[in-house]
Design an enzyme around this catalytic site. Structure first.
Site, PDB file in Angstrom:
ATOM      1  N   HIS A   1       0.846  -1.198   0.000  1.00 34.69           N
ATOM      2  CA  HIS A   1       0.000   0.000   0.000  1.00 34.69           C
ATOM      3  C   HIS A   1       0.876   1.240   0.000  1.00 34.69           C
ATOM      4  CE1 HIS A   1       1.007  -0.791   4.218  1.00 34.69           C
ATOM      5  NE2 HIS A   1       1.015   0.534   4.346  1.00 34.69           N
ATOM      6  N   ALA A   2       0.265   2.354  -0.374  1.00 39.37           N
ATOM      7  CA  ALA A   2       0.886   3.680  -0.250  1.00 39.37           C
ATOM      8  C   ALA A   2      -0.216   4.631   0.187  1.00 39.37           C
ATOM      9  CB  ALA A   2       1.518   4.116  -1.571  1.00 39.37           C
TER      10      ALA A   2
END
Length: 702
Positions: A617-618
């Protein structure tokens, strides 16, 4: 008069109701026998100064009968009766430390003997204790020919040490000017104000309030005070020429925003020209004091996982149905844990002035949170302090009080508290639960003017205020038995002000149950049918918390976003291949993949959240268009660099648009992390049908 005797007398002077020996001995953490000795000393003092003694009434307790005028006179006299030239051991310790820390002058021991009015042997013993204390910080005390006694150690560590000492030995409300500076009654407070300069702290506080209010950032009193104290030490050390080594790199780059603007304004105010490394260090440290939203932190998913797991754990241990209050409790915990993770990475300790009272007042919840601390420590790689456990306990205690509340309340009031938003909310929840009081708002001392604009009958405050337009009662932030007696007496005196208020029912759980019944009866909940049910509830004036009505994993994970038994050469390819599915469907942009890889390169394999499971994820602003999830199992496992959970055999990619819309997805993933058998079956699944049956099924396949 001894300090403890003075504090006990001040307690009697601060109330006009009966107090019991049992309650006060617990409050001051002394035996009832010791308390009665203190009472004897107090009555002797009162008699010597021509005041009536504290009297005992059978069945009620102890009380000091004085007029308001005499109370004020006696309070002033008690504060003035201490000899100004006498230092206690802890004050000599602080005086020595601050004198040695001041690099603008030379500290000589024979001069300190005269200043502190002690013998050489006493000062030698004080120095031995000081060296022993500093040793745990890796700081030594050395004697140099021209410079005298100086501290030798890492500058960052010296600042942290000063921050810890000042927090633990002083009343931070005095230091920050929330109480009259002229009324300071401890040498420790005055020593710190002389060292840091009260005017400097005041100016920093004004800049803080100005920048944060313009940026519409909610000001938490506790975090505000901690930030100002840290900045006060930072300014003092920089002005003396004590700077960070350029080799001591900070683990974060400067980010634009309110905190950076605040730090810049302080530099301009005091004519400071710090290095980029100093700015990085200070900005990141101040940011770590404040509970954040996911957009400001790289480890927001870790914070969410921990918040959800902590709620489930405490609910299981205590039996209190915290899931009924999932929205508010989760939001508070998530934001606090995000700040906690940042503080841990920057080796910063936040001080909780009420931790001992919280521990004593909420034993069951405090112990339950303590039992969970290992999971948090596994992420932060260092011990979780009692201060942080105390803060986390407050969120649960507030939620527990709200769960027990009745729907009818007969008073409307405002709470004034300078011990932090969460502590103020806890006091409000306790007042609401135990005394049928509807709390309209929780304010800080600088918001007193707002009271006149609120429709309230009573004011409850944890600080002394000059306000006479409505009845005011001064309380401890964590209610004690003596406070509860005062509240009952206060409400009885103001019973003509009570009113009847009816709260609307929160129908979220009812709506969830209806939707579940539709599915169990063979129906299907479509977007159209859901909207119709929601509109029907609103037509009948039923409140719904829409954050709690969220999609499950099976609602957003499409068949086309599932890859099985894929070959990847390394972790970068594993992330890229999993995320490319979402790029194809325009859920994310290509740059989101680069952001995920960069985060792992910069911060390590924190995305490996469970045994053999990675959650790539970011941040949303890195290229998320809408909520989405993809997943891939690996033919051969890949190492990400996480010694506890490598090698990775299954990779999920999460694209989130906010902090809440994917909570049920996170809960599904936590179930996987805690179910090794189910996870193994997913990893070994050879076809899509089997994979989905295991992932979404209520039971593990045989």
């Amino acid at each position: 008069m001894k300090e403890r005797t003075q504090r006990v007398l001040n307690r009697f002077l601060s109330v006009n109701t009966f107090l019991t020996c049992e309650d006060l001995s617990k409050e001051f953490n002394i035996s009832e026998r010791t308390f009665r000795n203190e009472l004897t000393l107090i009555n002797q003092y009162l008699a010597e100064n021509n005041y009536p003694s504290i009297t005992s009434v059978r069945g009620k307790g102890l009380k000091l009968e004085l007029s308001e005028v005499d109370r004020d006179k006696l309070l002033s006299k008690v504060d003035d009766d201490r000899e100004s030239d006498y230092y206690r051991p802890n004050e000599r310790f602080l005086a020595l430390l601050l004198d040695i820390s001041d690099t603008t002058k030379t500290t000589l021991l024979f001069e300190m003997e005269e200043k502190l009015q002690v013998s050489k042997s006493t000062l030698d013993e004080d120095m031995r204790k000081l060296r022993q204390f500093l040793n745990k910080y890796g700081i030594s005390v050395v004697s140099l020919t021209k410079q005298g006694i100086v501290l030798k150690g890492n500058e960052r560590t010296i600042r942290s040490m000063l921050y810890d000492v000042i927090n633990s030995m002083t009343d931070i409300d005095y230091l920050m000017g929330y109480r009259d500076i002229d009324a300071v009654n401890t040498f420790a407070d005055q020593l710190v104000l002389d060292y840091l300069d009260a005017s400097v702290l005041r100016i920093i506080g004004e800049h803080y309030d100005n920048v944060m209010e313009k940026s519409k950032v909610e000001i938490n009193h506790v975090y505000r005070n901690q930030s100002i104290l840290f900045l006060g030490i930072w300014v003092r050390r920089l002005q003396e020429g004590n700077t960070l080594s350029e080799l001591a790199k900070v683990k974060a780059e400067i980010r634009e925003g309110p905190v950076r603007n605040f730090v810049d304004s302080i530099c301009m105010e005091f004519g400071l020209y710090p290095t980029i490394n100093e700015l990085n260090y200070t900005t990141f440290t101040i940011e770590s004091f404040n509970p954040k939203d996911m957009n400001n932190s790289f480890d927001w998913v870790t914070a969410q996982l921990l918040a959800i797991q902590l709620i489930e754990h405490v609910e299981k241990v205590t039996g209190i149905p915290f899931s009924q209050r999932d929205e508010d409790l989760y939001e508070g915990l998530y934001k606090h844990i995000t700040g906690l993770l940042s503080r841990a990475k920057n080796d910063l300790h936040v001080f909780n002035p009420l931790k001992d009272t919280i521990k004593e007042s909420y034993v069951e919840i405090y112990q339950a949170v303590t039992c969970f601390k290992k999971q948090i420590e596994d992420y932060i790689k260092k011990p979780l302090s009692d201060d942080e456990i105390g803060f986390l306990t407050v969120y649960f205690s507030t939620s527990a009080s709200q769960i027990k509340q009745k729907e009818q309340h007969v008073y409307q009031a405002v709470v004034l508290c300078n011990h932090g938003i969460s502590t103020g909310k806890l006091l409000a929840a306790n007042l609401k639960e135990q005394f049928n009081i509807e709390i309209v708002a929780v304010l800080s001392s600088y918001e007193i003017a707002f009271i006149d604009k609120l429709d309230v009958d009573l004011v409850f405050t944890t600080i002394s205020i000059d306000y006479h337009r409505k009845p005011v009662l001064l309380l401890n932030p964590i209610l004690r038995e003596s406070d509860k007696k005062e509240i009952k007496d206060f409400l009885h005196k103001n019973k003509d002000r009570r009113r009847t208020i009816s709260n609307k029912l929160d129908a979220t759980k009812l709506m969830q149950d209806i939707l579940k019944l539709i599915v169990e009866s063979g129906g299907k909940v479509t977007q159209e049918s859901y909207q119709k049910v929601e509109e029907t509830f609103k037509e009948h004036h039923l409140k719904i918390n829409t954050r709690e009505i969220q999609p499950m994993l099976q609602d957003i994970l499409r068949d086309s976003n599932i890859l099985l038994k894929q070959e990847c050469n390394d972790w970068k390819e594993a992330i890229t291949k999993t995320a490319q599915l979402l790029v194809t469907e325009e859920v994310i942009e290509e740059r989101y993949i680069n952001a995920m890889i960069k985060s792992v390169e910069e911060y390590g394999a924190y995305i490996v959240v469970g045994k053999h499971l990675a959650l790539a994820h970011a941040r949303p602003e890195d290229g998320v268009n809408k909520l989405g999830v993809s997943v891939m199992t690996l033919k051969e496992p890949v190492n990400f660099g996480n010694p506890d959970n490598d090698p990775v055999k299954i990779v999920f990619c999460l694209a989130a648009v906010d902090s809440y819309s994917h909570l049920n997805v996170m809960k599904n993933l936590i179930e996987l992390i805690n179910d090794e058998e189910k996870l193994d079956q997913l990893i070994t699944a050879q076809d899509l049908s089997t994979f989905k049956q295991v992932l979404y099924g209520s039971k593990v396949m045989e």
